[in-house]
Scaffold this motif. Structure first.
Motif, PDB file in Angstrom:
ATOM      1  N   SER A  46     -10.097   0.598  -0.072  1.00  0.00           N
ATOM      2  CA  SER A  46     -10.245   0.925   1.349  1.00  0.00           C
ATOM      3  C   SER A  46     -10.141  -0.379   2.123  1.00  0.00           C
ATOM      4  O   SER A  46     -10.537  -1.444   1.616  1.00  0.00           O
ATOM      5  CB  SER A  46     -11.594   1.589   1.637  1.00  0.00           C
ATOM      6  N   ARG A  47      -9.604  -0.289   3.308  1.00  0.00           N
ATOM      7  CA  ARG A  47      -9.481  -1.471   4.173  1.00  0.00           C
ATOM      8  C   ARG A  47     -10.036  -1.128   5.553  1.00  0.00           C
ATOM      9  O   ARG A  47      -9.743  -0.063   6.098  1.00  0.00           O
ATOM     10  CB  ARG A  47      -8.024  -1.904   4.309  1.00  0.00           C
ATOM     11  N   LYS A 105      -7.426   3.749   1.451  1.00  0.00           N
ATOM     12  CA  LYS A 105      -6.003   3.514   1.235  1.00  0.00           C
ATOM     13  C   LYS A 105      -5.521   4.181  -0.052  1.00  0.00           C
ATOM     14  O   LYS A 105      -4.553   4.919  -0.056  1.00  0.00           O
ATOM     15  CB  LYS A 105      -5.709   2.009   1.194  1.00  0.00           C
ATOM     16  N   ARG A 106      -6.191   3.872  -1.163  1.00  0.00           N
ATOM     17  CA  ARG A 106      -5.842   4.493  -2.438  1.00  0.00           C
ATOM     18  C   ARG A 106      -7.109   5.028  -3.099  1.00  0.00           C
ATOM     19  O   ARG A 106      -8.118   4.323  -3.168  1.00  0.00           O
ATOM     20  CB  ARG A 106      -5.181   3.493  -3.375  1.00  0.00           C
ATOM     21  N   GLY A 162       0.772  -1.229   0.000  1.00  0.00           N
ATOM     22  CA  GLY A 162       0.000   0.000   0.000  1.00  0.00           C
ATOM     23  C   GLY A 162       0.807   1.285   0.000  1.00  0.00           C
ATOM     24  O   GLY A 162       0.241   2.368   0.130  1.00  0.00           O
ATOM     25  N   PRO A 198       2.848   2.786   2.245  1.00  0.00           N
ATOM     26  CA  PRO A 198       2.657   3.679   3.398  1.00  0.00           C
ATOM     27  C   PRO A 198       3.808   4.644   3.620  1.00  0.00           C
ATOM     28  O   PRO A 198       3.586   5.766   4.088  1.00  0.00           O
ATOM     29  CB  PRO A 198       2.510   2.709   4.577  1.00  0.00           C
TER      30      PRO A 198
END
Length: 369
Positions: free
Chosen positions: A165-166, A278-279, A126, A128
């Motif tokens: 999304s998580r 997340k993205r 991801g 980060p």
């Protein structure tokens, strides 16, 4: 190119192994220095090693990653090989062949002036620690070309990607002896079962915010679930992981609202919803002009007509597109089986794709700002 690819593949670079990433960055950096005539800037963030080359004032960003999903030791079961025009090995498609093509494409130009090359070490988890680097580089450029693998064996480019999304839904219950007084407990596992069904049913409501004709509907998928501590105890805690893929920002925001509105069904149980976006999505408009240019170049080079497809998987191209930089993805190797035992690259397609990228960079650099 094959010798360079072998050198990258046999240097394993599992995302979670920072020492392996550091070794990989040295190998990638040496390859880039040899072909580009300049040493990379090594950037270490929270133990993760990234590489950046900057030539003048960048107008084009070339984006790749050197980490893979393959743990160190995978070469023993998935050795590097080339046979019958197919190259195999851990990370060969995703995306070490893309890195080789990128360096050779840039080396074939009279000068790399106006190009920024960014190779990060945490894309598979991801990005980060590299997201800020990616977004900063993209904001100053006229185009980003992402060296992720093509969408399929036919070599289709990736012109749109869903956003990701998580979430983790944590269920809080109350422990009790399962044999003596189960009625005194609040069973988090039972409540988790209710929540799995509730989450699985959210897709239709999220999609109402805009499914996107190209990317399709929002998907909301419960993935991992755990509950309990011992065999004879009413579970006091349960956890559910949720994977979300949304075609538009509106759908992504709507999903977030729905996830945070989940309510417990079991009396006394309590929920905590963690996580979020997340993205962001890479919507089709971000790639349209660059795909048209790539199609013209492919025709001029005598290559087969290009196809562009929308995919559910995300990449760092999602970040560059959301930063306002036109982005074209999937310009790396042609093959299939990424993250799987069947991962492979079509060797014969490496040079044509390298030539396509080189012309894309050259044409973009001479286009008036």
């Amino acid at each position: 190119m094959l010798a360079d690819l072998e050198e990258l593949v046999v240097c394993e670079s599992f995302s979670a192994d920072h020492a392996a990433l550091a070794r990989s960055a040295e190998v990638v950096g040496a390859l880039g220095a040899r072909l580009l005539g300049a040493a990379a800037e090594t950037i270490v963030v929270d133990g993760v090693t990234h590489l950046r080359w900057t030539f003048g004032t960048p107008r084009v960003l070339l984006l790749g990653h050197h980490d893979t999903v393959w743990p160190v030791g995978s070469l023993e079961t998935h050795p590097w090989s080339v046979a019958d025009g197919i190259a195999r090995g851990p990370g060969v498609l995703d995306m070490k062949a893309g890195l080789v093509q990128m360096f050779h494409a840039l080396a074939s130009l009279p000068s790399p002036e106006g190009v920024c090359v960014l190779v990060n070490g945490d894309e598979e988890i991801g990005s980060p620690t590299s997201r800020e680097l990616i977004e900063e580089a993209a904001r100053g450029c006229a185009a980003t070309f992402v060296l992720e693998a093509s969408a399929n064996e036919e070599g289709a480019l990736k012109t749109a990607r869903k956003g990701t999304s998580r979430y983790e839904v944590v269920v809080h219950g109350k422990a009790a002896h399962a044999g003596l007084e189960p009625h005194r407990g609040i069973n988090a596992a039972v409540e988790a079962a209710h929540q799995v069904l509730a989450v699985a049913g959210l897709g239709a409501s999220a999609g109402a915010a805009g499914t996107g004709q190209v990317l399709g509907a929002t998907t909301i998928t419960p993935t991992l679930m755990s509950a309990g501590s011992t065999l004879n105890t009413v579970p006091a805690l349960a956890r559910i992981s949720v994977d979300v893929r949304a075609p538009t920002l509106a759908a992504q925001d709507r999903t977030d609202e729905l996830m945070r509105a989940l309510t417990a069904r079991t009396p006394g149980a309590r929920l905590t919803v963690r996580g979020g976006r997340k993205r962001p999505p890479m919507e089709p408009e971000s790639s349209a002009e660059l795909f048209a240019l790539a199609s013209r170049i492919a025709s001029e080079l005598g290559q087969e007509p290009l196809r562009g497809v929308a995919v559910g998987g995300a990449s760092d191209g999602n970040f560059t597109a959301a930063a306002g930089c036109p982005t074209l993805d999937g310009l790396g190797a042609v093959g299939s089986g990424a993250h799987a035992d069947t991962e492979h690259v079509q060797v014969a397609r490496m040079i044509p794709r390298t030539r396509l990228l080189a012309q894309l960079v050259a044409r973009t650099l001479v286009t008036p700002a």
